[in-house]
Design an enzyme around this catalytic site. Structure first.
Site, PDB file in Angstrom:
ATOM      1  N   SER A  45      -6.735  40.564 -20.367  1.00 47.07           N
ATOM      2  CA  SER A  45      -7.849  41.099 -19.579  1.00 47.07           C
ATOM      3  C   SER A  45      -9.188  40.534 -20.040  1.00 47.07           C
ATOM      4  O   SER A  45     -10.015  40.112 -19.215  1.00 47.07           O
ATOM      5  CB  SER A  45      -7.857  42.630 -19.617  1.00 47.07           C
ATOM      6  OG  SER A  45      -7.839  43.104 -20.937  1.00 47.07           O
ATOM      7  N   HIS A  60       0.879  43.973 -20.861  1.00 49.21           N
ATOM      8  CA  HIS A  60      -0.487  44.250 -21.368  1.00 49.21           C
ATOM      9  C   HIS A  60      -0.774  45.736 -21.137  1.00 49.21           C
ATOM     10  O   HIS A  60      -0.035  46.595 -21.620  1.00 49.21           O
ATOM     11  CB  HIS A  60      -1.448  43.298 -20.646  1.00 49.21           C
ATOM     12  CG  HIS A  60      -2.842  43.244 -21.181  1.00 49.21           C
ATOM     13  ND1 HIS A  60      -3.196  43.680 -22.429  1.00 49.21           N
ATOM     14  CD2 HIS A  60      -4.009  42.789 -20.613  1.00 49.21           C
ATOM     15  CE1 HIS A  60      -4.501  43.502 -22.609  1.00 49.21           C
ATOM     16  NE2 HIS A  60      -5.016  42.963 -21.520  1.00 49.21           N
ATOM     17  N   HIS A  91       3.268  42.856 -30.647  1.00 53.04           N
ATOM     18  CA  HIS A  91       1.900  42.440 -30.294  1.00 53.04           C
ATOM     19  C   HIS A  91       1.780  40.917 -30.406  1.00 53.04           C
ATOM     20  O   HIS A  91       2.448  40.304 -31.239  1.00 53.04           O
ATOM     21  CB  HIS A  91       0.868  43.108 -31.218  1.00 53.04           C
ATOM     22  CG  HIS A  91      -0.511  43.078 -30.645  1.00 53.04           C
ATOM     23  ND1 HIS A  91      -1.393  42.058 -30.880  1.00 53.04           N
ATOM     24  CD2 HIS A  91      -1.145  43.941 -29.801  1.00 53.04           C
ATOM     25  CE1 HIS A  91      -2.520  42.296 -30.224  1.00 53.04           C
ATOM     26  NE2 HIS A  91      -2.396  43.428 -29.558  1.00 53.04           N
ATOM     27  N   ARG A 112      -5.191  51.304 -33.930  1.00 56.68           N
ATOM     28  CA  ARG A 112      -5.459  52.168 -32.772  1.00 56.68           C
ATOM     29  C   ARG A 112      -4.318  53.179 -32.611  1.00 56.68           C
ATOM     30  O   ARG A 112      -4.524  54.294 -32.128  1.00 56.68           O
ATOM     31  CB  ARG A 112      -5.619  51.321 -31.498  1.00 56.68           C
ATOM     32  CG  ARG A 112      -6.796  50.347 -31.564  1.00 56.68           C
ATOM     33  CD  ARG A 112      -6.804  49.401 -30.386  1.00 56.68           C
ATOM     34  NE  ARG A 112      -5.608  48.570 -30.323  1.00 56.68           N
ATOM     35  CZ  ARG A 112      -5.320  47.731 -29.323  1.00 56.68           C
ATOM     36  NH1 ARG A 112      -6.144  47.596 -28.299  1.00 56.68           N
ATOM     37  NH2 ARG A 112      -4.209  47.015 -29.358  1.00 56.68           N
ATOM     38  N   ASP A 151      -0.437  51.380 -27.260  1.00 60.77           N
ATOM     39  CA  ASP A 151       0.156  52.050 -26.098  1.00 60.77           C
ATOM     40  C   ASP A 151       1.311  52.969 -26.463  1.00 60.77           C
ATOM     41  O   ASP A 151       1.713  53.806 -25.651  1.00 60.77           O
ATOM     42  CB  ASP A 151       0.621  50.997 -25.086  1.00 60.77           C
ATOM     43  CG  ASP A 151      -0.543  50.184 -24.560  1.00 60.77           C
ATOM     44  OD1 ASP A 151      -1.573  50.787 -24.236  1.00 60.77           O
ATOM     45  OD2 ASP A 151      -0.427  48.951 -24.508  1.00 60.77           O
TER      46      ASP A 151
HETATM   47  N1  AMX Z   1      10.967  44.872 -27.405  1.00 61.66           N
HETATM   48  C1  AMX Z   1      11.896  43.899 -27.220  1.00 61.66           C
HETATM   49  N2  AMX Z   1      11.667  42.602 -27.423  1.00 61.66           N
HETATM   50  C2  AMX Z   1      10.464  42.249 -27.871  1.00 61.66           C
HETATM   51  C3  AMX Z   1       9.444  43.190 -28.122  1.00 61.66           C
HETATM   52  C4  AMX Z   1       9.734  44.559 -27.861  1.00 61.66           C
HETATM   53  N3  AMX Z   1       8.819  45.522 -28.010  1.00 61.66           N
HETATM   54  N4  AMX Z   1       8.346  42.546 -28.565  1.00 61.66           N
HETATM   55  C5  AMX Z   1       8.649  41.233 -28.577  1.00 61.66           C
HETATM   56  N5  AMX Z   1       9.927  41.048 -28.155  1.00 61.66           N
HETATM   57  C6  AMX Z   1      10.633  39.786 -27.931  1.00 61.66           C
HETATM   58  C7  AMX Z   1       9.876  38.971 -26.886  1.00 61.66           C
HETATM   59  O1  AMX Z   1      10.208  39.419 -25.565  1.00 61.66           O
HETATM   60  C8  AMX Z   1      10.328  37.572 -27.205  1.00 61.66           C
HETATM   61  O2  AMX Z   1      11.644  37.425 -26.702  1.00 61.66           O
HETATM   62  P1  AMX Z   1      12.120  36.031 -26.000  1.00 61.66           P
HETATM   63  O3  AMX Z   1      11.917  34.992 -27.047  1.00 61.66           O
HETATM   64  O4  AMX Z   1      13.517  36.293 -25.647  1.00 61.66           O
HETATM   65  O5  AMX Z   1      11.210  35.838 -24.821  1.00 61.66           O
HETATM   66  C9  AMX Z   1      10.422  37.608 -28.726  1.00 61.66           C
HETATM   67  O6  AMX Z   1      10.568  38.987 -29.105  1.00 61.66           O
HETATM   68  C10 AMX Z   1       9.214  37.038 -29.430  1.00 61.66           C
HETATM   69  O7  AMX Z   1       8.060  37.709 -28.952  1.00 61.66           O
HETATM   70  P2  AMX Z   1       6.768  37.876 -29.887  1.00 61.66           P
HETATM   71  O8  AMX Z   1       6.280  36.513 -30.252  1.00 61.66           O
HETATM   72  O9  AMX Z   1       7.085  38.810 -31.002  1.00 61.66           O
HETATM   73  O10 AMX Z   1       5.767  38.630 -28.928  1.00 61.66           O
HETATM   74  P3  AMX Z   1       4.827  38.000 -27.801  1.00 61.66           P
HETATM   75  O11 AMX Z   1       3.551  37.589 -28.436  1.00 61.66           O
HETATM   76  O12 AMX Z   1       5.551  36.982 -26.996  1.00 61.66           O
HETATM   77  O13 AMX Z   1       4.602  39.253 -26.868  1.00 61.66           O
HETATM   78  C11 AMX Z   1       4.178  41.530 -26.412  1.00 61.66           C
HETATM   79  C12 AMX Z   1       3.796  40.340 -27.278  1.00 61.66           C
HETATM   80  C13 AMX Z   1       3.193  42.653 -26.680  1.00 61.66           C
HETATM   81  C14 AMX Z   1       4.050  41.129 -24.934  1.00 61.66           C
HETATM   82  C15 AMX Z   1       5.626  41.984 -26.748  1.00 61.66           C
HETATM   83  O14 AMX Z   1       5.684  42.407 -28.080  1.00 61.66           O
HETATM   84  C16 AMX Z   1       6.137  43.055 -25.818  1.00 61.66           C
HETATM   85  O15 AMX Z   1       6.677  42.726 -24.749  1.00 61.66           O
HETATM   86  N6  AMX Z   1       5.988  44.372 -26.206  1.00 61.66           N
HETATM   87  C17 AMX Z   1       6.351  45.466 -25.333  1.00 61.66           C
HETATM   88  C18 AMX Z   1       5.292  45.654 -24.268  1.00 61.66           C
HETATM   89  C19 AMX Z   1       4.023  46.227 -24.866  1.00 61.66           C
HETATM   90  O16 AMX Z   1       4.041  47.167 -25.635  1.00 61.66           O
HETATM   91  N7  AMX Z   1       2.871  45.649 -24.463  1.00 61.66           N
HETATM   92  C20 AMX Z   1       1.563  46.157 -24.882  1.00 61.66           C
HETATM   93  C21 AMX Z   1       0.859  45.252 -25.859  1.00 61.66           C
HETATM   94  C22 AMX Z   1      -0.531  45.785 -26.199  1.00 61.66           C
HETATM   95  C23 AMX Z   1      -1.425  45.661 -25.011  1.00 61.66           C
HETATM   96  O17 AMX Z   1      -1.775  44.581 -24.573  1.00 61.66           O
HETATM   97  N8  AMX Z   1      -1.815  46.757 -24.414  1.00 61.66           N
END
Ligand code: AMX
Length: 471
Positions: free
Chosen positions: A277, A307, A353, A362, A408
Site C-alpha cells: 500500500s 496484505h 512477514h 504491533r 493482523d
Molecule cells: N502460512 C503458510 N505459508 C507461508 C506463510 C504462512 N503464514 N508465510 C509464508 N509462507 C510461505 C509462502 O507462501 C512461501 O511459499 P512458496 O515458496 O510456496 O510460495 C514461503 O513460505 C516463503 O515465503 P516468505 O519469504 O516467508 O514470505 P513472503 O515474503 O513471500 O510473504 C507474507 C510474506 C506476509 C505474504 C506471508 O508470510 C503470508 O502469506 N502470510 C499470511 C498472510 C498474512 O498474514 N499477511 C499479512 C502480512 C502483514 C500485512 O501486510 N498486513
C-alpha cells in the site's frame, strides 16, 4: 533548523531512550516543542528548506555510493531486500520492528500525548511526529485535532458515489470509491492546472492530505453503517479526538474501545515505504497524481489478502477453528487444524512477514492491551494458544522465513471483543489508519521534489543472456 530544546524532564527521558535504543542515531533529534508552536503548517515551512538542502548535499556528495548488489533472486522475488526507495516517516528493522521517526511503538506509547493519564497515544500526535520528526505537546495535538475536525465535512456526492454500489460490495471497494470521489475537491489538481511552481507543490499536497486524513474516517464509518446498521449514520462529535470520534461514528462509545481505536490507528499508520500500500501510494504520487488518487490506489493494494485483508482472514479463520473444534480445544486439535489449513494449500493468516523476522511489535502491543483489558476473552485465549502452536509448525515447513505472528493476527479479536464483529470490514480500519503514514510521506515527496518512479524491467530472455555472459 530552529531547535525547540527539550525541557529537563524530556532530556532525562531522551538520554534514557538513547541508552536503551540500539538505533541511537535515529533518536538523536528527539525534542519537544513549546506550546506556542501550535501550527503544523508553519512548522513544516521551517523544516522543509533544511531537509531540501540535506537531500541536495546527499545527492552531490554521495550520489555514486553503491547500496548493494541486485541479484536475479531479488528481481524474481518481489524486489525483497533491494534498497530502492526514500521513505522518511518510518523505518522497519527485521528484528526490532517499526520505528516512527526513530521511535519504537513502546517509546511512542510513553512519549506521545494521550487522552488520559498513561493512556494510548493520540493518532494526531503520531501524525505530527511523522510530519515534523518532533514529539508534539498536548497543546499541539489538541490544535491538530481541531484542525482535522474543521476539515472533516464530506461532500454529499461522495456518499452518493458509494450508494451507487450494491450494499454487498466489499467494504474496501466502497471505501476506495469514496476516496476517489473525494478527489474532485483536490487543491493540488486545481493549483497544478493554474501552473503552480514545483517549489510550492507541497502546499496544496499538504491541504489535500490533511483534508483526506480528516475525511477518511467519516467515509469509513459511513461504509460500516451503510452495510451493517441499515444506513443509520452517526454524525461526528467534535468534542472527541480523532480515534475516539472514529469509534463513535462507527457506533462504539465505550472508553476502552476509544482507547483501542487510538492504539489501532497509531500502530497501523505507517510501516516504511516498500509494503504494497505505501509503495503504491508513493508510486502513483510520483506521477504527480494528487493525494486522493494516490491514496485510493494504495487502498486497492491494501485490499489484497497477503496484505491488509489478512486481518479479515484471521478472524474468519479463528472462527472456523472454533466452529470445527469448539471453544475449549486442545493444543493437539489446534495443531491438526493448522496442518489441515496448510495441506489444503492455504497460508495461515496473520503469520509471516516480508521483512520482519521476529514477532511483530504491533502484535505485542495489542497482546498487552488484551492482557490488560480482556484477559478472559475466549478468542484472545485462542490467539495466545496459536502463538505457541503455529510458529513451530511453520518452522517445520522449512520454507517460511518468519514463522512469527504479524499485526493482523491480533487486531480482530480485540475489535470482536468490543462488538465490532464484522470481519469483512476490518481492512477499512487499517485503510483509515494508513492515510496518516502514506499522506505524511506524500507531503515530503513533494517538498523534497522526489522523482518520478521508473525502475528498469527486463525479460526472462534478457536475464538468461545476462547470466550466460557473466558466468
Ligand atoms: N502460512 C503458510 N505459508 C507461508 C506463510 C504462512 N503464514 N508465510 C509464508 N509462507 C510461505 C509462502 O507462501 C512461501 O511459499 P512458496 O515458496 O510456496 O510460495 C514461503 O513460505 C516463503 O515465503 P516468505 O519469504 O516467508 O514470505 P513472503 O515474503 O513471500 O510473504 C507474507 C510474506 C506476509 C505474504 C506471508 O508470510 C503470508 O502469506 N502470510 C499470511 C498472510 C498474512 O498474514 N499477511 C499479512 C502480512 C502483514 C500485512 O501486510 N498486513
Amino acid at each position: 533548523m530552529v531547535f525547540f530544546r527539550s525541557v529537563s524532564a524530556l532530556s532525562k527521558l531522551r538520554s534514557r531512550l538513547v541508552q536503551q535504543s540500539s538505533l541511537n542515531s535515529s533518536v538523536r533529534w528527539l525534542q519537544i516543542q513549546t506550546s506556542s508552536d501550535l501550527d503544523l503548517h508553519s512548522q513544516l515551512k521551517e523544516l522543509i528548506p533544511e531537509q531540501q538542502e540535506r537531500l541536495k548535499k546527499l545527492k552531490s556528495e554521495h550520489g555514486k555510493v553503491q547500496l548493494g548488489n541486485i541479484t536475479v533472486d531479488m528481481v524474481l522475488g518481489g524486489m525483497r531486500g533491494m534498497t530502492g526507495l526514500l521513505w522518511e516517516t518510518s523505518l522497519l528493522d527485521p528484528e526490532e520492528g517499526i520505528r516512527f521517526r526513530g521511535l519504537s511503538i513502546p517509546e511512542c506509547q510513553k512519549l506521545l500525548p494521550a487522552a488520559k493519564h498513561a493512556g494510548e497515544p493520540l493518532p494526531e500526535g503520531l501524525l505530527w511526529l511523522l510530519l515534523t520528526g518532533k514529539v508534539p505537546t498536548k497543546g499541539q495535538v489538541d490544535a491538530l485535532s481541531k484542525e482535522l475536525q474543521s476539515r472533516a465535512a464530506v461532500p454529499d456526492h461522495v456518499f452518493k458515489a458509494i450508494d451507487a454500489l450494491p450494499v454487498s460490495a466489499h467494504p474496501m471497494t466502497q471505501l476506495a470509491t469514496g476516496v476517489l470521489a473525494l478527489q474532485v475537491q483536490s487543491e493540488f489538481q486545481k493549483a497544478y492546472d493554474k501552473g503552480i511552481p514545483k517549489s510550492k507543490y507541497w502546499e496544496p499536497t499538504y491541504e489535500d492530505s490533511l483534508s483526506l486524513i480528516a475525511q477518511v474516517p467519516v467515509v469509513g464509518a459511513y461504509v460500516y453503517r451503510r452495510i451493517y446498521k441499515n444506513g443509520q449514520i452517526i454524525p461526528k462529535d467534535d468534542s472527541l479526538d480523532y480515534g475516539a470520534n472514529f469509534s463513535h461514528m462507527l457506533g462504539f462509545d465505550s472508553p476502552e474501545m476509544h482507547e483501542l481505536m487510538r492504539l489501532y490507528v497509531t500502530i497501523h499508520s505507517d510501516h516504511e515505504g516498500g509494503n504494497v500500500s505505501a509503495h503504491t501510494g508513493h508510486l502513483v504520487a510520483s506521477a504527480l497524481s494528487d493525494p486522493y488518487l494516490s491514496f485510493a490506489a494504495a487502498l486497492n493494494g491494501l485490499a489484497g489478502p497477503l496484505h491488509g485483508l489478512a486481518n479479515q482472514e484471521v478472524l474468519l479463520w479463528i472462527k472456523s477453528v472454533v466452529d470445527e473444534c469448539g471453544e475449549n480445544m486442545t493444543k493437539e486439535q489446534l495443531k491438526d487444524y493448522v496442518w489441515k489449513t496448510l495441506k489444503s494449500g492455504k497460508v495461515v493468516p496473520g503469520f509471516g512477514h516480508g521483512v520482519l523476522r521476529k514477532t511483530d511489535p504491533r502484535y505485542m502491543c495489542q497482546r498487552e492491551f488484551a492482557l490488560k483489558h480482556l484477559p478472559d476473552d475466549p478468542l484472545f485465549q485462542l490467539v495466545s494458544k496459536l502463538y505457541e502452536v503455529v510458529p513451530p509448525i511453520l518452522t517445520e515447513l522449512g520454507k517460511v522465513k518468519n514463522p512469527w505472528p504479524n499485526v493482523d493476527a491480533h487486531s480482530g479479536v480485540l475489535l470482536n471483543h468490543y462488538g465490532l464483529t464484522e470481519a469483512r470490514y476490518y481492512t477499512v480500519l487499517f485503510g483509515v489508519s494508513r492515510s496518516i503514514g502514506i499522506c505524511s510521506q506524500l507531503i515530503w515527496d513533494r517538498a523534497l521534489g522526489l522523482a518520478l518512479e521508473r525502475p528498469k524491467s527486463v525479460t526472462m530472455e534478457w536475464l538468461e543472456n545476462y547470466c550466460k555472459k557473466s558466468a
